[in-house]
Motif scaffolding. Sequence first.
Motif, mmCIF file in Angstrom:
data_model
loop_
_atom_site.group_PDB
_atom_site.id
_atom_site.type_symbol
_atom_site.label_atom_id
_atom_site.label_comp_id
_atom_site.label_asym_id
_atom_site.label_seq_id
_atom_site.Cartn_x
_atom_site.Cartn_y
_atom_site.Cartn_z
ATOM 1 N N ALA A 1 0.706 -1.131 -0.035
ATOM 2 C CA ALA A 1 -0.242 -0.037 -0.190
ATOM 3 C C ALA A 1 0.889 1.130 -0.078
ATOM 4 N N PHE B 1 2.494 1.659 -3.460
ATOM 5 C CA PHE B 1 1.545 1.894 -4.367
ATOM 6 C C PHE B 1 0.806 3.381 -4.287
ATOM 7 N N THR C 1 -1.425 3.957 -2.051
ATOM 8 C CA THR C 1 -2.881 3.730 -1.496
ATOM 9 C C THR C 1 -2.878 4.078 0.025
ATOM 10 N N ALA C 2 -2.028 4.246 0.579
ATOM 11 C CA ALA C 2 -2.008 4.395 2.262
ATOM 12 C C ALA C 2 -0.569 5.234 2.736
#
Length: 94
Positions: free
Chosen positions: A64, A67, A69-70
């Motif tokens: 995450a 990428f 996304t976090a």
Amino acid sequence: MNDNQPDSMELRLRRARYRADHRGTKEADLVVGGFFARHGADFDEAAMAWFEVVLQEQDVDILAWAFGTAEVPAHLDNDWMTLLKKLDYVEVTK
């Protein structure tokens, strides 16, 4: 030290290489293992300590962060994490 014994950093690098390549999922192996393959030789003591902490994290969290996304935890967010997030080191073979 015995000439036949690896030094501490060499041993840590070997362990890190193994742990980076054997995460448990193919995706994490590609990201974490690929990152180590590209950058591990450049690790100094501080970078090695950082990577050892990253290796203790869950694959889903590392992916995450990679990428985007976090949010990366503050204690792991540094120039090495910026390189990990580039993903330009991932090589997919068939």
